[in-house]
Motif scaffolding. Structure first.
Motif, short mmCIF file in Angstrom:
data_model
loop_
_atom_site.label_atom_id
_atom_site.label_comp_id
_atom_site.label_asym_id
_atom_site.label_seq_id
_atom_site.Cartn_x
_atom_site.Cartn_y
_atom_site.Cartn_z
N LYS A 139 15.25 47.10 -23.53
CA LYS A 139 14.18 46.09 -23.58
C LYS A 139 14.26 45.34 -24.90
CE LYS A 139 12.32 47.32 -19.64
NZ LYS A 139 11.01 48.00 -19.59
N LEU A 140 14.13 44.02 -24.82
CA LEU A 140 14.10 43.14 -25.98
C LEU A 140 12.71 42.54 -26.09
CD1 LEU A 140 15.36 41.38 -28.27
CD2 LEU A 140 16.07 39.78 -26.46
N VAL A 141 12.08 42.70 -27.28
CA VAL A 141 10.76 42.12 -27.53
C VAL A 141 10.85 41.25 -28.78
CG1 VAL A 141 8.34 42.60 -28.06
CG2 VAL A 141 9.61 44.12 -26.52
N ILE A 142 10.41 40.00 -28.65
CA ILE A 142 10.39 39.08 -29.79
C ILE A 142 8.94 38.66 -30.05
CG2 ILE A 142 11.24 36.90 -30.71
CD1 ILE A 142 13.59 37.06 -28.81
N ARG A 143 8.50 38.85 -31.30
CA ARG A 143 7.14 38.43 -31.68
C ARG A 143 7.26 37.11 -32.45
NH1 ARG A 143 3.74 42.59 -30.65
NH2 ARG A 143 4.67 44.68 -30.52
N PRO A 144 6.86 35.99 -31.85
CA PRO A 144 7.05 34.66 -32.46
C PRO A 144 6.42 34.52 -33.84
CG PRO A 144 6.50 34.44 -30.15
CD PRO A 144 6.29 35.89 -30.50
N GLN A 145 5.24 35.15 -34.07
CA GLN A 145 4.59 34.97 -35.36
C GLN A 145 5.34 35.64 -36.49
OE1 GLN A 145 3.60 36.83 -32.90
NE2 GLN A 145 2.45 38.68 -33.53
N GLU A 146 6.31 36.57 -36.18
CA GLU A 146 7.06 37.27 -37.21
C GLU A 146 8.46 36.70 -37.42
OE1 GLU A 146 7.16 41.42 -36.39
OE2 GLU A 146 5.02 41.54 -35.92
N ASN A 195 2.16 35.09 -28.15
CA ASN A 195 2.29 36.22 -27.23
C ASN A 195 3.72 36.77 -27.29
OD1 ASN A 195 -0.35 36.00 -26.32
ND2 ASN A 195 0.23 34.48 -24.76
N PRO A 196 3.88 38.08 -27.30
CA PRO A 196 5.24 38.66 -27.35
C PRO A 196 6.09 38.22 -26.14
CG PRO A 196 3.57 40.33 -27.80
CD PRO A 196 2.83 39.13 -27.30
N ILE A 197 7.34 37.98 -26.43
CA ILE A 197 8.29 37.61 -25.37
C ILE A 197 9.15 38.83 -25.06
CG2 ILE A 197 10.24 36.12 -24.77
CD1 ILE A 197 8.98 34.03 -26.69
N GLU A 198 9.12 39.28 -23.81
CA GLU A 198 9.87 40.48 -23.41
C GLU A 198 10.97 40.10 -22.41
OE1 GLU A 198 7.28 43.45 -21.95
OE2 GLU A 198 6.06 43.56 -23.78
N GLU A 199 12.09 40.78 -22.54
CA GLU A 199 13.23 40.51 -21.65
C GLU A 199 14.10 41.76 -21.58
OE1 GLU A 199 14.39 38.76 -18.94
OE2 GLU A 199 13.84 37.00 -20.14
N MET A 234 16.76 42.06 -38.05
CA MET A 234 16.30 40.69 -37.81
C MET A 234 14.79 40.74 -37.58
SD MET A 234 17.61 37.91 -34.99
CE MET A 234 19.16 37.63 -35.81
N ARG A 235 14.01 39.97 -38.42
CA ARG A 235 12.55 40.03 -38.36
C ARG A 235 12.02 39.52 -37.03
NH1 ARG A 235 10.13 37.06 -43.41
NH2 ARG A 235 11.69 35.54 -42.74
N GLY A 236 11.03 40.25 -36.52
CA GLY A 236 10.36 39.85 -35.29
C GLY A 236 11.10 40.23 -34.02
N VAL A 237 12.25 40.88 -34.14
CA VAL A 237 13.04 41.27 -32.97
C VAL A 237 13.03 42.79 -32.87
CG1 VAL A 237 15.32 41.24 -31.90
CG2 VAL A 237 14.49 39.24 -33.14
N TYR A 238 12.66 43.29 -31.70
CA TYR A 238 12.56 44.73 -31.48
C TYR A 238 13.35 45.12 -30.23
CZ TYR A 238 8.71 44.11 -34.75
OH TYR A 238 7.96 43.76 -35.85
N LEU A 239 14.15 46.17 -30.37
CA LEU A 239 14.97 46.68 -29.26
C LEU A 239 14.55 48.10 -28.96
CD1 LEU A 239 18.47 45.39 -30.47
CD2 LEU A 239 17.12 44.47 -28.56
N ASN A 240 14.40 48.37 -27.66
CA ASN A 240 13.99 49.71 -27.24
C ASN A 240 14.68 50.06 -25.93
OD1 ASN A 240 12.44 52.17 -27.13
ND2 ASN A 240 11.10 51.15 -25.62
#
Length: 427
Positions: A16-23, A69-73, A1-7
């Protein structure tokens, strides 16, 4: 899924979940799709669905507002398996509740056994049942609860009550199931198939009650059994309790012994070599033994058993106990008229004949026939057995039967066109 990063952060044990809105592609990003994506990638962890959904909303709003700005959760974390042992209120069983964890610590067999001991389980723990639970854990999804009884106690077994053992057979039992009687235990005279006892003969022995067997709980407590009760030894008519042994019943008079419903008595015996015009009819308060034939139209009425060591022809026999005819019985009956059966056997107990025809049989117990019964009427409160007890292979045909038990016969009915009527309804 574009713009969604799991680490996965191993130091903090968090996903950790990071979502980059511009992507992000707004068309493919929604709460359900995002939760499914995270579960597909890290399904072994415990997921914080509310926080994942909140991050999704924030990303969609940020894109609309052109805030990049990246959204982290924190999207999830590992959680250990949990185990709980519970002991039933009666302490005769213990149950294991195993909650399968989310990528965290699991338990080995030795761990479960130690935890069971800490829970107070000392006896009846099944190693095999614990292994079965662990095997099910390996194939179960995270979060599954597995529940099973893993320990069982042993209930105490109370002692049986005392038992009354007859030392002499009933006349019918001796005919249906011949057995040898120890002369050292039973002083009797054998009149053909009939058992008669002399005064002083040992009739019934009362065996002591059992002490039972102790049991135990899963917590190790001993369960004491209750000893069995002593049944009363009640002397019937013609018997007495031995003065030197309160558990032994002896015959007071000479006669025919009868054991029924945990009670033994001895009937006076009237003996005859035959019943015919010369002897006359018999009406006797006790048992009747006829060592011969019973002629046509003769009557025998007795309060005890009636035993005929011979043949019965068109006679009326009425007994307060059993009727036993060691040979056959014959009567007359016209199916096309309302004439009564000329041969009648009426008993409060059982009826046994070797073979019969044209009889009206009424009894509260069983009807047993050695070989064959035909053109007769039966009304009984028990079974109808034609043939040996161990192999009822006799013939039964052209009869009208009303019984409350089972009909056992080797051959039922005939090809001659005669009618066989069987009614199992209770009248």
């Amino acid at each position: 899924m574009r713009g969604v990063y799991l680490n996965y952060d191993s130091s903090a044990n968090q996903l950790k979940l990071v979502i980059r809105p511009q992507e992000v592609d707004v068309k493919e990003l929604n709460e359900a799709a995002l939760v499914s994506h995270v579960r597909k990638t890290y399904g072994q962890l415990y997921l914080f669905e509310d926080q994942i959904k909140a991050a999704c909303k924030a990303a969609i709003n940020a894109q609309k507002l052109q805030q990049y700005n990246p959204i982290e959760e924190v999207a999830g974390e590992p959680r250990d398996s949990s185990v709980r042992f519970s002991v039933a209120s009666d302490k005769l069983s213990a149950t294991l509740e195993y909650q399968v964890g989310f990528g965290g610590k699991s338990y080995e067999l030795s761990d479960l056994m130690d935890l069971a001991t800490q829970a107070g389980i000392k006896r009846g723990l099944s190693r095999k049942r614990l292994e079965d639970v662990l095997q099910r854990v390996k194939t179960s999804k995270a979060g599954t609860e597995i529940k099973d009884v893993v320990a069982k106690g042993l209930p105490a077994k109370n002692g049986r009550s005392s038992k009354l053992i007859p030392l002499v057979p009933n006349a019918l039992d001796r005919i249906l199931r011949p057995q040898s009687i120890s002369l050292s235990r039973v002083d009797m005279r054998d009149l053909g198939e009939i058992v008669c006892v002399k005064p002083g003969t040992e009739l019934v022995e009362r065996r002591p009650p059992g002490k039972g067997r102790p049991g135990y709980t899963v917590t190790g407590e001993v369960l004491e059994p209750r000893e069995g009760e002593w049944l009363p030894l009640k002397p019937g008519d013609g018997t007495y309790v031995c003065p030197h042994n309160e558990n032994l019943l002896r015959a007071e008079i000479a006669g025919m012994p009868k054991f029924q419903d945990e009670k033994m008595w001895v009937d006076d015996v009237f003996m005859s070599r035959g019943v015919n015009v010369g002897s006359g009819n018999i009406n006797y308060d006790g048992a009747v033994v006829v060592n011969g034939d019973v002629s046509e139209k003769m009557r025998i009425i007795a309060t005890g058993d009636i035993t005929i060591n011979g043949f019965v022809e068109s006679a009326h026999l009425e007994s307060g106990g059993d009727i036993i005819i060691t040979q056959g019985a014959m009567g007359k009956h016209d199916e096309d008229s309302d004439t009564e059966y000329s041969g009648k056997l009426i008993a409060q107990g059982n009826v046994h004949i070797q073979h019969g025809q044209g009889l009206d049989i009424q009894c509260n117990g069983n009807v047993t026939v050695g070989k064959q019964l035909a053109y007769s009427r039966i009304r009984c409160g028990g079974d109808v057995i034609v043939g040996p007890l161990e192999n009822p292979n006799g013939n039964l045909f052209a009869c009208e039967i009303q019984c409350e038990g089972i009909v056992h016969s080797g051959s039922l009915g005939a090809v001659s066109g005669s009618h066989l009527f069987v009614d199992f309804s209770v009248t």
